[in-house]
Design an enzyme around this catalytic site. Sequence first.
Site, mmCIF file in Angstrom:
data_model
loop_
_atom_site.group_PDB
_atom_site.id
_atom_site.type_symbol
_atom_site.label_atom_id
_atom_site.label_comp_id
_atom_site.label_asym_id
_atom_site.label_seq_id
_atom_site.Cartn_x
_atom_site.Cartn_y
_atom_site.Cartn_z
ATOM 1 N N SER A 16 0.547 -0.840 0.707
ATOM 2 C CA SER A 16 0.234 -0.291 0.071
ATOM 3 C C SER A 16 1.545 1.155 -0.055
ATOM 4 C CB SER A 16 -0.489 0.490 1.050
ATOM 5 O OG SER A 16 -1.672 0.976 1.023
ATOM 6 N N ASP A 72 -6.062 2.383 -2.805
ATOM 7 C CA ASP A 72 -7.033 2.474 -1.309
ATOM 8 C C ASP A 72 -7.437 3.670 -1.196
ATOM 9 O OD1 ASP A 72 -4.589 2.363 -0.770
ATOM 10 O OD2 ASP A 72 -5.616 0.283 0.898
ATOM 11 N N ASP A 99 -2.538 6.187 -3.016
ATOM 12 C CA ASP A 99 -0.934 5.940 -2.621
ATOM 13 C C ASP A 99 -0.238 4.595 -3.652
ATOM 14 O OD1 ASP A 99 -3.106 4.262 -2.288
ATOM 15 O OD2 ASP A 99 -2.858 3.209 -0.325
ATOM 16 N N ASP A 152 -1.038 1.704 -4.008
ATOM 17 C CA ASP A 152 -2.411 0.872 -4.604
ATOM 18 C C ASP A 152 -3.249 1.016 -4.981
ATOM 19 O OD1 ASP A 152 -2.622 0.843 -1.089
ATOM 20 O OD2 ASP A 152 -3.698 -1.154 -1.434
#
Length: 445
Positions: A92, A237, A233, A235
């Site tokens: 992440s 999410d 960020d 990824d």
Amino acid sequence: MFGTSGVRGRVGDEVTCDLALSVGRALASEGYDRVVVGRDARESGRMLADAAVAGLRECGADVVRLGEAATPTVARSVGWRDADAGLVVTASHNPAPDNGLKLWNPSGQAFDERQRESIAARVREDDYDLAAWDGLGEVTAWDGATERHAEALTRAAAPGNLSVVVDVGNGVGQVTAEALRRLGHDVQTLNERADGTFPARPSEPTAENCRALAEFVAGGDAGFDADLGIAHDGDADRMRAVTGRGEFVAGDLLLALFAREAAGAGDEVAVPVDTSLAVDDLLAAHGVSVSRTRVGDVYVAERATDPGVAFGGEPSGAWIWPDETLCPDGPLAACRLAGLVSRTGSLDARLGEVERYPLRRGNVETDRKGAVVERVRERVSDAYDDVTTLDGVRAETDDGWFLVRASGTQPLVRVTAEARSESRTDDLFAEARSLVEDARSEREV
């Protein structure tokens, strides 16, 4: 083994192919017979995903491989592909040397504490149900996941005609730009090329790391003179925002706006214990109550399954609309924010509706975070009348509060303080930080 955001740590140390293999074996042995697997852009993700897939197949589970994809794309794909679980190889917002594993249910909700412990127990005990040679799981590839996600976003957000800059951060959130264009916005991208070394900026979309985005949005010789900036960020999410004037929006303020739009009188909004009083005050004026959870999107998502919870969010940038998915979906947040601004005017104007209280956040590094927080709890419980220990230690005063809690993903103790005046906030923050540093010193002696 699992923190609040799955398994996460330094590759070759805490996170290895052996661990990924074991998690894959454990997941299949727990009866998850069809699993979606995706990863972010980190190079180590290739081998870790291969290892996890090998473990899944070795214990008889079929695998749907997505390759590089945003975490919310993978989480949504579990339901779309009629799978039993999803596995994302990602760290992440952590730095490039890290990686990790996070597990998802068909609803889009991350594995809860009971599910995580079942997987961890099998790994600890080396307890796997290995399949016979003719019972190994099969692998199929699906290259339509991102397209499916883009289609879902255009259905879930209102159209508009803003000028938007999307800073992908060299991650895998390119679906945001595509969806915004389909919704009618004029979109420019920064750092769009996926590169897990994150050469342009650190993965976490903080105010400091998004200075280039803020300057670009605000205009000038090299700027785009945009209405809105979006940052993800690694990824995707998480989603953070920049106003047309180039102001990086505090997470608590963005949370207040999203919650106000999503919830009506009688509804609840799920927020973690480190959320600003500004959220409570804005929502209370409209008959919306706040339900506090432990810090971590997994806990916010769990509370968001309760009847009456219309929205859940974290100031760090995780936003959950339970009517759409229980996964923090940064691209969905970006599209809904753009729709909100298109419909109601500038983001700067909307932020003017939210009271701003002085709030400070900081970290103290320690490898003994649990012991340090426990020592702080002992001292705070003796000194304050109003203390809660839902997640760490939160002490309430007549004019503010402070929170001390262990990070779920890093060797840090996090300190937060808020009051209705700058000087009182400083005093509370200094007091809380001093308690942590004293406790750390005691434990290190």
